[in-house]
Design a protein around this motif. Structure first.
Motif, PDB file in Angstrom:
ATOM      1  N   GLU B  39       0.812  -1.231   0.000  1.00 20.07           N
ATOM      2  CA  GLU B  39       0.000   0.000   0.000  1.00 20.07           C
ATOM      3  C   GLU B  39       0.844   1.279   0.000  1.00 20.07           C
ATOM      4  O   GLU B  39       0.301   2.361  -0.181  1.00 20.07           O
ATOM      5  N   THR B  40       2.153   1.141   0.193  1.00 20.79           N
ATOM      6  CA  THR B  40       2.997   2.345   0.194  1.00 20.79           C
ATOM      7  C   THR B  40       3.546   2.606  -1.197  1.00 20.79           C
ATOM      8  O   THR B  40       4.196   1.752  -1.801  1.00 20.79           O
ATOM      9  N   SER B  41       3.288   3.810  -1.663  1.00 22.65           N
ATOM     10  CA  SER B  41       3.735   4.170  -3.012  1.00 22.65           C
ATOM     11  C   SER B  41       5.237   4.439  -3.011  1.00 22.65           C
ATOM     12  O   SER B  41       5.807   4.930  -2.037  1.00 22.65           O
ATOM     13  N   ILE B  42       5.885   4.149  -4.131  1.00 19.82           N
ATOM     14  CA  ILE B  42       7.313   4.399  -4.298  1.00 19.82           C
ATOM     15  C   ILE B  42       7.598   5.908  -4.252  1.00 19.82           C
ATOM     16  O   ILE B  42       8.713   6.343  -3.984  1.00 19.82           O
ATOM     17  N   TRP B  43       6.528   6.702  -4.465  1.00 14.95           N
ATOM     18  CA  TRP B  43       6.697   8.166  -4.493  1.00 14.95           C
ATOM     19  C   TRP B  43       7.113   8.732  -3.145  1.00 14.95           C
ATOM     20  O   TRP B  43       7.672   9.819  -3.056  1.00 14.95           O
ATOM     21  N   VAL B  44       6.845   7.983  -2.049  1.00 23.42           N
ATOM     22  CA  VAL B  44       7.251   8.486  -0.731  1.00 23.42           C
ATOM     23  C   VAL B  44       8.778   8.561  -0.641  1.00 23.42           C
ATOM     24  O   VAL B  44       9.328   9.271   0.208  1.00 23.42           O
ATOM     25  N   LEU B  45       9.447   7.826  -1.513  1.00 21.08           N
ATOM     26  CA  LEU B  45      10.911   7.905  -1.573  1.00 21.08           C
ATOM     27  C   LEU B  45      11.367   8.815  -2.715  1.00 21.08           C
ATOM     28  O   LEU B  45      12.324   9.574  -2.584  1.00 21.08           O
ATOM     29  N   ILE B  46      10.659   8.706  -3.853  1.00 28.51           N
ATOM     30  CA  ILE B  46      11.083   9.466  -5.039  1.00 28.51           C
ATOM     31  C   ILE B  46      10.991  10.983  -4.786  1.00 28.51           C
ATOM     32  O   ILE B  46      11.916  11.719  -5.122  1.00 28.51           O
ATOM     33  N   VAL B  47       9.878  11.416  -4.178  1.00 34.18           N
ATOM     34  CA  VAL B  47       9.682  12.872  -3.989  1.00 34.18           C
ATOM     35  C   VAL B  47      10.789  13.492  -3.125  1.00 34.18           C
ATOM     36  O   VAL B  47      11.454  14.438  -3.561  1.00 34.18           O
ATOM     37  N   PRO B  48      11.037  12.967  -1.908  1.00 34.37           N
ATOM     38  CA  PRO B  48      12.128  13.588  -1.117  1.00 34.37           C
ATOM     39  C   PRO B  48      13.492  13.453  -1.781  1.00 34.37           C
ATOM     40  O   PRO B  48      14.329  14.362  -1.664  1.00 34.37           O
ATOM     41  N   MET B  49      13.725  12.350  -2.503  1.00 29.69           N
ATOM     42  CA  MET B  49      15.017  12.193  -3.176  1.00 29.69           C
ATOM     43  C   MET B  49      15.166  13.220  -4.289  1.00 29.69           C
ATOM     44  O   MET B  49      16.243  13.777  -4.494  1.00 29.69           O
ATOM     45  N   LEU B  50      14.075  13.470  -4.987  1.00 33.78           N
ATOM     46  CA  LEU B  50      14.091  14.468  -6.056  1.00 33.78           C
ATOM     47  C   LEU B  50      14.332  15.866  -5.478  1.00 33.78           C
ATOM     48  O   LEU B  50      15.145  16.644  -6.007  1.00 33.78           O
TER      49      LEU B  50
END
Lengths: 285, 351
Positions: B39-50
């Motif tokens: 249920e956790t989207s990969i975006w929770v990592l992509i956004v802060p990394m970006l």
């Protein structure tokens, strides 16, 4: 369990070192009346020699303990909590003893560091000294690099924590007197953060070596398992703290609390996570 | 007019306060990613990394504390490189599983549970190797030890060379890494023979993983033109849970037990039994090995960049700390001279 008598002897030496360091610093409890009272006395120096000798004896006895166990069960101390704690007592003790010997300013930190190591010592005593089974994925040289770098990371964090502890204790009048021959908190703070810089380098190396090992062992270098997630958060906390410390004038006491927080996080990561999670590292259990 | 505006934007993007904020955000993302929950989207990592990457680029360009210090510059560019490589790795990676019968050649047609990034462009079609026999060591109480899996690989000159892989020694071909797994077992090879005596079909049936499912070595097979045949395999492998043991398919024997019209029939290799519509012949017993397959073209680069990044950080600290001694020798050792009270020192953000 032929290694147990050696272990008990090593832990006894640690306990005596702790008592000696507390007694040594406690002797300074009387208020200073002359400039000479601010200097390190011969009595104190003798006490420091005793503490160092006891720590050295303990480290040597732990080497015997680990060697005996290794020869008996056929592999190094990498698997269950009992052997991991002994291994950490050895490596933390060794690094701290060398630092204690070479950097005299660190010696009074033994009243913080040795009781912290005492937590591990008491813990190991209440554990079942069971034999462990070596997983097939542990026959990899990167495991040694991963564990070795991790030991230095934890040891440098522990030394930083010792200094941070002294800084915080000094805010109480009684302890201020005990640590009176130490330099100003500003210098202790700088020294503590220098150890945290070293900790960051070794933490980073630990993560890299761990990634290479994980890739070989389980076919992925990162999978957000319990230990990886906790280690990454610990690295991030350490990196962010150093970033804040070098960018802003973080108050010394806040900095000391940050260092202690980093050490506590590392402690939980090392000794809590693998045994809280059923699959800390996939393949281990 | 334009240059100051660009500089101003860069300075804002490079804010050290933003760095801390994005680091906290990354920490939250990492916490949410624990265990890779569906249920956790990969975006929770992509956004802060970006956001951190943007902050990092702006800082590298605009912050002289970074771009004028070699080690620190290497460290920050290295961090950026790691983020970029991780992204490329996810876009081009491939993961899969495959089970290969001993004596058979790997075929990408048999890959299962394939997961690949949208830009995966590896040469899986060119991967060739033949699975050989394997051994797996077990200690007492069925604790798995080391796996030795023999494979034959084309030598590029029309011949083959042999290699042994297993556990932490993957087989690497064309960048694809094949890892042995606990998932392996036996496979009886059977032929379905028509009424006229002609072999209609020969096939190997993968029995459940062994010794994990030692107690239920059963399966079924539906040959062409025949009915489903249910059978189980009675294995003799020397397994004794209380003693150390080596699983070696070459040393094992298996009796195929088939139920024909309510009657139990035991077959040894080479024997056959008549059934409705034809005969079943048990040809031989062989083994299969389950591999995990992993492909990520950035692996070596990721390692190299990571090491360079840490070297940059270490070099920076080394230079910085050697240039700014704390003066512990006199102030801290105490034995050289009397120290009146604690030693005052100037307060600064440096360490």
């Amino acid at each position: 369990m032929t290694e147990l008598p050696w272990l008990y002897a090593a832990l006894s030496a640690y306990a005596l070192a702790t008592i000696a360091s507390l007694v040594g610093v406690g002797r300074l409890g009387t208020p200073a009346t002359s400039p000479a009272d601010f200097a390190v006395s011969e009595d104190q120096r003798n006490n420091e020699r005793l503490v160092l000798a006891l720590m050295t004896a303990s480290v040597i006895l732990l080497v015997v303990t680990l060697t005996d166990r290794w020869l008996r069960i056929g592999h190094g101390p990498f698997v269950n909590l009992f052997e991991l704690l002994i291994s950490q007592l050895f490596s933390l003790g060794l690094v701290y003893a060398v630092a204690y010997w070479r950097i005299p300013v660190l010696r009074p930190t033994s009243v913080v560091v040795l009781p912290l190591m005492g937590v591990l010592a008491v813990w190991v005593l209440v554990l079942e000294p069971s034999d462990s089974v070596f997983p097939p994925t542990y026959h990899n040289p990167w495991l040694w690099a991963h564990v070795g770098f991790g030991k230095f990371f934890l040891a440098f964090s522990l030394i930083g924590t010792g200094l941070a502890g002294v800084i915080l204790l000094r805010s109480r009048a009684y302890f201020k007197n005990l640590f009176r021959h130490l330099p100003d908190n500003v210098i202790l703070d700088k020294l503590a953060w220098r150890f945290m810089l070293l900790a960051l380098v070794f933490d980073s190396l630990m993560l890299i070596a761990g990634g290479v090992w994980a890739q070989d062992a389980w076919g992925r270098y990162w999978a957000w398992d319990a230990l990886e997630t906790s280690s990454f958060l610990n690295w991030l906390l350490l990196g962010a703290s150093i970033h804040a410390r070098t960018t802003y004038n973080v108050p010394i006491r806040v900095g000391a609390l940050l260092i202690i927080g980093i050490f506590v996080f590392a402690f939980v990561t090392y000794f809590g996570t693998p045994f809280y999670s059923e699959a800390a590292h996939k393949g281990v259990i | 007019m334009r240059q100051p505006a660009v500089k101003s934007v860069l300075r804002r993007l490079a804010s050290t306060k933003l760095t801390l904020l994005w680091m906290v955000l990354l920490g939250v993302g990492a916490t949410l990613s624990y265990g890779n929950p569906v249920e956790t989207s990969i975006w929770v990592l992509i956004v802060p990394m970006l956001l951190l990457a943007i902050n990092l680029v702006a800082a590298i360009i605009s912050n002289p504390r970074i771009n004028r210090r070699g080690g620190l510059l290497v460290f920050h560019i290295g961090l950026l490189g790691i983020v970029v490589l991780a992204a490329i790795g996810r876009l081009t990676h491939m993961e899969a599983r495959v089970e290969i019968i001993s004596g058979n050649e790997f075929s990408h047609d048999h890959l299962i549970e394939v997961r690949a990034g949208p830009l995966h462009n590896g040469a899986i079609n060119e991967v060739r190797f033949v699975q050989g026999p394997y051994t797996v060591e077990y200690r007492a109480r069925m604790s798995r030890g080391r796996t030795y899996s023999q494979v034959a690989i084309p030598d590029g000159e029309g011949g083959w060379y042999e290699s042994v892989v297993g556990d932490d020694r993957p087989l690497v071909i064309e960048g694809y890494r094949f890892y042995t797994t606990f998932n392996k077992g036996f496979a009886p090879i059977m032929s379905w023979i028509g009424e006229e005596g002609n072999v209609i079909e020969t096939g190997a049936v993968h029995m459940p993983s062994y010794p994990l499912f030692d107690f239920k070595q059963s399966n079924s097979w539906t040959p062409k033109g025949g009915d489903e045949i249910k059978f189980w395999l009675q294995l003799e492998t020397g397994l004794n849970a209380e003693e150390a043991w080596v699983l070696d398919g070459r040393e094992a024997t298996g009796t195929l037990v088939v139920n024909v019209a309510g009657k139990r029939t035991e077959l040894l290799p080479g024997e056959s039994v008549k059934m409705a519509g034809g005969s079943l012949r048990y040809e031989q017993l062989t083994t299969w090995m389950g591999y995990k397959l992993y492909y990520d073209p950035t692996l070596q680069w990721m390692f190299l960049i990571s090491v360079i990044t840490v070297a940059g950080l270490g070099g920076h600290f080394w230079r910085k700390l050697s240039a700014e001694p704390l003066g512990l020798d006199d102030a801290l050792r105490g034995e050289k001279k009397l120290v009146k009270g604690s030693v005052p020192a100037p307060r600064s953000a440096s360490v």
